[in-house]
Design a protein around this motif. Sequence first.
Motif, mmCIF file in Angstrom:
data_model
loop_
_atom_site.group_PDB
_atom_site.id
_atom_site.type_symbol
_atom_site.label_atom_id
_atom_site.label_comp_id
_atom_site.label_asym_id
_atom_site.label_seq_id
_atom_site.Cartn_x
_atom_site.Cartn_y
_atom_site.Cartn_z
ATOM 1 N N THR A 80 -4.470 -56.285 16.552
ATOM 2 C CA THR A 80 -5.908 -56.137 16.808
ATOM 3 C C THR A 80 -6.138 -55.469 18.156
ATOM 4 O OG1 THR A 80 -6.358 -58.072 15.461
ATOM 5 C CG2 THR A 80 -8.096 -57.412 16.985
ATOM 6 N N LYS A 81 -5.289 -55.823 19.105
ATOM 7 C CA LYS A 81 -5.383 -55.202 20.428
ATOM 8 C C LYS A 81 -5.265 -53.683 20.302
ATOM 9 C CE LYS A 81 -3.136 -55.081 24.942
ATOM 10 N NZ LYS A 81 -1.826 -55.031 25.571
ATOM 11 N N GLU A 82 -4.320 -53.248 19.473
ATOM 12 C CA GLU A 82 -4.137 -51.795 19.275
ATOM 13 C C GLU A 82 -5.394 -51.166 18.693
ATOM 14 O OE1 GLU A 82 -0.675 -50.843 16.895
ATOM 15 O OE2 GLU A 82 0.526 -52.239 18.127
ATOM 16 N N ILE A 83 -5.948 -51.855 17.700
ATOM 17 C CA ILE A 83 -7.170 -51.320 17.063
ATOM 18 C C ILE A 83 -8.278 -51.164 18.103
ATOM 19 C CG2 ILE A 83 -9.047 -51.870 15.440
ATOM 20 C CD1 ILE A 83 -6.824 -53.357 13.776
ATOM 21 N N LEU A 84 -8.402 -52.207 18.918
ATOM 22 C CA LEU A 84 -9.467 -52.197 19.917
ATOM 23 C C LEU A 84 -9.254 -51.079 20.930
ATOM 24 C CD1 LEU A 84 -9.631 -56.073 20.418
ATOM 25 C CD2 LEU A 84 -11.449 -54.660 19.415
ATOM 26 N N GLU A 85 -8.007 -50.917 21.323
ATOM 27 C CA GLU A 85 -7.711 -49.868 22.313
ATOM 28 C C GLU A 85 -7.969 -48.497 21.727
ATOM 29 O OE1 GLU A 85 -3.792 -51.149 23.406
ATOM 30 O OE2 GLU A 85 -4.525 -52.105 25.255
ATOM 31 N N ALA A 143 -10.099 -47.876 19.652
ATOM 32 C CA ALA A 143 -11.564 -47.695 19.595
ATOM 33 C C ALA A 143 -12.163 -47.505 20.974
ATOM 34 C CB ALA A 143 -12.206 -48.887 18.901
ATOM 35 N N GLY A 144 -11.324 -47.470 21.984
ATOM 36 C CA GLY A 144 -11.829 -47.177 23.318
ATOM 37 C C GLY A 144 -12.018 -48.371 24.211
ATOM 38 N N ALA A 145 -11.712 -49.567 23.705
ATOM 39 C CA ALA A 145 -11.881 -50.751 24.543
ATOM 40 C C ALA A 145 -10.740 -50.838 25.555
ATOM 41 C CB ALA A 145 -11.908 -52.008 23.676
ATOM 42 N N ILE A 146 -11.031 -51.509 26.652
ATOM 43 C CA ILE A 146 -9.983 -51.750 27.649
ATOM 44 C C ILE A 146 -9.529 -53.190 27.451
ATOM 45 C CG2 ILE A 146 -9.449 -51.832 30.100
ATOM 46 C CD1 ILE A 146 -12.162 -50.083 30.322
ATOM 47 N N VAL A 147 -8.322 -53.352 26.920
ATOM 48 C CA VAL A 147 -7.843 -54.697 26.603
ATOM 49 C C VAL A 147 -6.811 -55.125 27.645
ATOM 50 C CG1 VAL A 147 -6.896 -56.184 24.811
ATOM 51 C CG2 VAL A 147 -8.202 -54.144 24.166
ATOM 52 N N SER A 148 -7.031 -56.281 28.256
ATOM 53 C CA SER A 148 -6.094 -56.764 29.267
ATOM 54 C C SER A 148 -5.678 -58.190 28.963
ATOM 55 C CB SER A 148 -6.736 -56.755 30.661
ATOM 56 O OG SER A 148 -7.632 -55.702 30.806
ATOM 57 N N GLU A 149 -4.480 -58.527 29.406
ATOM 58 C CA GLU A 149 -4.029 -59.898 29.262
ATOM 59 C C GLU A 149 -4.266 -60.614 30.583
ATOM 60 O OE1 GLU A 149 -0.060 -59.955 27.708
ATOM 61 O OE2 GLU A 149 -0.587 -58.513 26.127
ATOM 62 N N PHE A 150 -4.599 -61.896 30.493
ATOM 63 C CA PHE A 150 -4.848 -62.663 31.715
ATOM 64 C C PHE A 150 -4.580 -64.140 31.459
ATOM 65 C CE2 PHE A 150 -8.873 -64.970 30.975
ATOM 66 C CZ PHE A 150 -9.193 -64.467 29.727
ATOM 67 N N GLU A 151 -4.593 -64.929 32.523
ATOM 68 C CA GLU A 151 -4.422 -66.378 32.401
ATOM 69 C C GLU A 151 -5.800 -67.034 32.497
ATOM 70 O OE1 GLU A 151 -1.569 -68.630 32.860
ATOM 71 O OE2 GLU A 151 -0.015 -67.077 32.679
ATOM 72 N N MET A 152 -6.164 -67.782 31.470
ATOM 73 C CA MET A 152 -7.472 -68.439 31.471
ATOM 74 C C MET A 152 -7.433 -69.739 32.261
ATOM 75 S SD MET A 152 -10.611 -68.533 30.152
ATOM 76 C CE MET A 152 -10.749 -67.746 28.562
ATOM 77 N N GLY A 153 -6.393 -70.546 32.046
ATOM 78 C CA GLY A 153 -6.291 -71.857 32.695
ATOM 79 C C GLY A 153 -6.940 -72.953 31.863
ATOM 80 N N MET A 154 -6.572 -74.179 32.166
ATOM 81 C CA MET A 154 -7.157 -75.392 31.562
ATOM 82 C C MET A 154 -6.913 -75.500 30.050
ATOM 83 S SD MET A 154 -8.616 -77.149 34.036
ATOM 84 C CE MET A 154 -9.668 -78.313 33.199
ATOM 85 N N PHE A 155 -6.037 -74.668 29.500
ATOM 86 C CA PHE A 155 -5.855 -74.614 28.052
ATOM 87 C C PHE A 155 -5.611 -75.989 27.434
ATOM 88 C CE2 PHE A 155 -2.701 -73.912 24.526
ATOM 89 C CZ PHE A 155 -3.628 -73.546 23.583
ATOM 90 N N LYS A 156 -4.667 -76.729 28.036
ATOM 91 C CA LYS A 156 -4.267 -77.978 27.377
ATOM 92 C C LYS A 156 -5.302 -79.085 27.514
ATOM 93 C CE LYS A 156 -1.479 -79.776 31.183
ATOM 94 N NZ LYS A 156 -0.184 -80.240 31.619
ATOM 95 N N TYR A 157 -6.325 -78.865 28.328
ATOM 96 C CA TYR A 157 -7.318 -79.927 28.516
ATOM 97 C C TYR A 157 -8.492 -79.828 27.547
ATOM 98 C CZ TYR A 157 -4.734 -80.634 32.818
ATOM 99 O OH TYR A 157 -3.743 -80.863 33.713
ATOM 100 N N SER A 158 -8.583 -78.695 26.851
ATOM 101 C CA SER A 158 -9.783 -78.497 26.044
ATOM 102 C C SER A 158 -9.875 -79.480 24.874
ATOM 103 C CB SER A 158 -9.876 -77.049 25.561
ATOM 104 O OG SER A 158 -8.737 -76.714 24.821
ATOM 105 N N VAL A 159 -8.781 -79.707 24.172
ATOM 106 C CA VAL A 159 -8.843 -80.607 23.018
ATOM 107 C C VAL A 159 -9.145 -82.050 23.442
ATOM 108 C CG1 VAL A 159 -7.481 -81.663 21.151
ATOM 109 C CG2 VAL A 159 -7.574 -79.181 21.387
#
Lengths: 480, 550
Positions: free
Chosen positions: B339-344, B346-362
């Motif tokens: 999907t990232k490839e499709i988006l790119e 299509a002209g989108a700028i796709v970046s990877e990053f660290e969101m944080g707090m992942f394990k606390y959400s559930v």
Amino acid sequence: MAEYETVIGLEVHVELATKTKIFCGCSTKFGARPNENTCPVCMGMPGTLPVLNKKVVEYAIAVGLALNCDISRYSKFDRKNYFYPDNPQNYQISQLYMPICTNGFVNVTAGEGSKKIRIHEIHMEEDAGKLIHDDEEDVSLIDYNRAGVPLIEIVSEPDMSNAEEVIAYLKKLKTVIGYLGASDCKLQEGSMRADVNLSVRPVGKKELGTRTEMKNLSSFRAISRAIENEKKRQIKLIENGERVIQQTRHWDDKKGESYSMRSKEDAMDYRYFPEPDLMPLIISEKWIDEIKANEPEMAEQKIERYILQFNIPRYDAEQITSEKKFTEIFEETVDLGANPKKVSNWIMGETMRILKEEKDEPENLNISPKHLAKLIEIVDNNTINSSVAKDVFLQVYKNDVDPEVFVRENSLAQVSDAGELEGIILRILSENPKSVGDYMAGKKKAIGFLVGQTMKATKGTADPAMVNKLLTKLLNGYGN
Amino acid sequence: MKNLTALELSRKIKEKEISIKEVLDYTFKSMEDNKDLNSFVLEMRDEAYRQAEDVQKKIDANEELSSLAGVPIAIKDNICIEGMRTTCCSKMLENFIPTYSATVIERLRAAGLIIVGKTNMDEFAMGSTGETGYFGPCVNPINKGYVTGGSSGGSAAAIASGQVKLALGSDTGGSIRLPGAYCNVVGIKPTYGTVSRNGLIAYASSFDQIGPMAENVADAAALLEIISGHDAFDSTSLNKESYDFSGFLNDFAGENTINGNALNINALNENALNENALNENALNGNALNINISNKIATNEIKVDNISNINNLKGLKIGIPVDYLGDGLDDEIRESIYKTKEILEKAGAIVSEFEMGMFKYSVPAYYIIACAEASSNLERYDGVKYGLRAKDYSELHSMYKKSRSQGFGAEVKKRIMLGSFLLSSGYYDAYYIKALKTRELIKQCFENALNTYDCILLPVSPSTAPRLGESLKNPLKMYLSDVYNVSANLCGLPAIVFPAGESREGLPIGLQFIGRRFGEQEILYAAATCEAAGRGPESKAACEAHERGVV
């Protein structure tokens, strides 16, 4: 036996006089058929949501301002969870963590002077419905008309030490809230409900004793008796080496005693948490200013105005403003052209006397200003004398009769026709030769009896001054 | 009819190429043919034909109607319709008939959509598989041995099998997105406060949101537009001037620009609250001023043509890599990168990053949701409506027996958990801590969304489990919500869209999460992915069509 002092704090629930309920558009009118004033919201139907009535917040702020409270600029509702059928959702929407008003006080006059009673907080909440137990059918019925009627709860600090102060405090709240038009505060009808938190401690001891909470107090008299009774009960327990248990007690006014409803050990855990269906309340300075600006004339202001405008004594002004109902009757009667001092006399004299005698509350007064003004007028123009006026007033008080009509229908008009009176007096004189003889013999006091006989013969309608004058004249001419 | 979108169908109805009655005949026949899927718990045949007559009259009189007028729609069974049994798929409400209709129902009727029935779901929306309802599990039409996902399982299955083209679901912690992903259906969880909750039987009030489900993004957007809007009966409903979600989608082939159709942001953060305009917005700590309109305007995104591969030019999309760690099926991770490839492209700028707090959400989600649920479900006590046990001796025995008999195991579990969490002595340790955690998670998303226009995430760690498999392992079921609950915790909009299939032939769905009121960007991103060939024309869906299910 050690000397004890009593420490009392009050939790007072006041039903607000809004037209509609706190979270829906249903009417708050008293006396509707069971469940007539209900909708899916106040019946707790699945999927319904509360929407806060703005007027409730306005009243709460107005009361808070009048009781010298801090008004919270950010306030929230919480859910108080408990299962009982009068509570359609099985939780009550109330305020625990961030009430609308905090940290206020009122000064009350009790006994020797003035006392400051601090107010811990005022919060808004919804009332519950009513359960009706039908013993014959062995069923319980529920009327949700009252469910969702807005309440404020005024929580005092434990600053009172006897029934007199408690009643002075409640009367003060009643007056202030009544003036604001926020509630009619009727103890009997439950639009004002006071729960008394009471503990005792030996005089000189600093820490508070264990307190109990007394419920079901539906008159000032019941409050007085319950306080006296509970104080004695707690002192007796301590004197007997027993412990006062923290508990909620129910006052039975007929028996003149209380019984325990539940103790702290089996106290409910209400699992309070913030109400997610309502947004926090953010109260602007502008809104508070508007409410301040719209505050009606309060007792203190009326006293000064009455003295200035109507030239009545301060004492009169204070007496009249002690109840909003008195001020209404006073102002409206004066507006109709009656003499202010005379109106004041009727309120402070007969009105208060009969109220006390009948153990009635001023808010139940049914005297129309028009009739009071008329009464004053027919006394002024000598249509009736002052003793007949009192009888007529009683009828105005009880049945709000038109004094003019009443006087006519009952032939109470003053007899001041000298010729007619002379005839009656001559008859009295001939029927009472002994008194006449006494008078002639120099016992001038005998005239009193003859005046009385004449008044009796005229059913009190004779003008007493005229009777006296005529009697003296006739007696002095009698022997001649 | 089966190849038409809902928007096209409505157009044909308005052009009188087809009557609503014919559409309904087809729909009820299809519902009859798909009984084995257990998608519907109530058919509203009489009601539907009656409503169809009214709408047809309006159409014949050339009255102006909504873009979806005349199209049949299915309603999740936790949304009240006056006079129609509404059960939440619980024995407790087995015979409950509401005395009023939800605001969304009024809106649908006013827009001329035809309500054909109530759909199966997890009991009181508590469940991630569509299996906890009193009327039995929802069956996945793509492979009948598998679950639909939940809790809006019946709505998803009804669409995936072609019984209807539109449905309403509700999403408290992924309840629209999970079944969307498992069934190859598009679904939107709108920004909290966009769609009125009045008449939605509450599970967790601060998360619940009704949303549209459809075969494609444009239909879903059109439906969202109809049900959105301020409602004086819901204090958490937001007051916005306009909810134009589909204008730019309708004009895919045209020259419309996003900024031409941008949300009117000026009126946006004026929280509505009740008619008295009492409260100000509380969500997100009163910080609603996410000025997305400016951003869109300066980005100058142009929707010249859907076939133009540059149509996402300038759109910034973030992929939180810390969300893609252990527990995620490789196939789904691969689909993210495809999907990232499709988006790119299509002209989108796709970046990877660290969101944080992942394990606390559930944990944070389940604490708050169960706490609210324990209180919301107190009203089911046998006193006023719903099930009352027969053999009680006094009040408390009536409460206990009615509730014991009326609620299923999953619901009881959450009520008990929630009651415990709110008890004195535990409230601070759990509930308050969860609220604080929620704030921290919100901050993480807010930070990320300051950088990115939207975030790409999986919907589920795996494809649909087999029927009966999950209830034995509840912890695994709760963890299947791990990618979904954040949008609810933060009140953010999310859209699930089909993104291919596993080697087993089971659908894979992904989601975009947007800014508050960032529905447009996520709709646009999802529409782009859909147009790139990963939409309803995926192999599994095609097969379902071929099998004549539709």
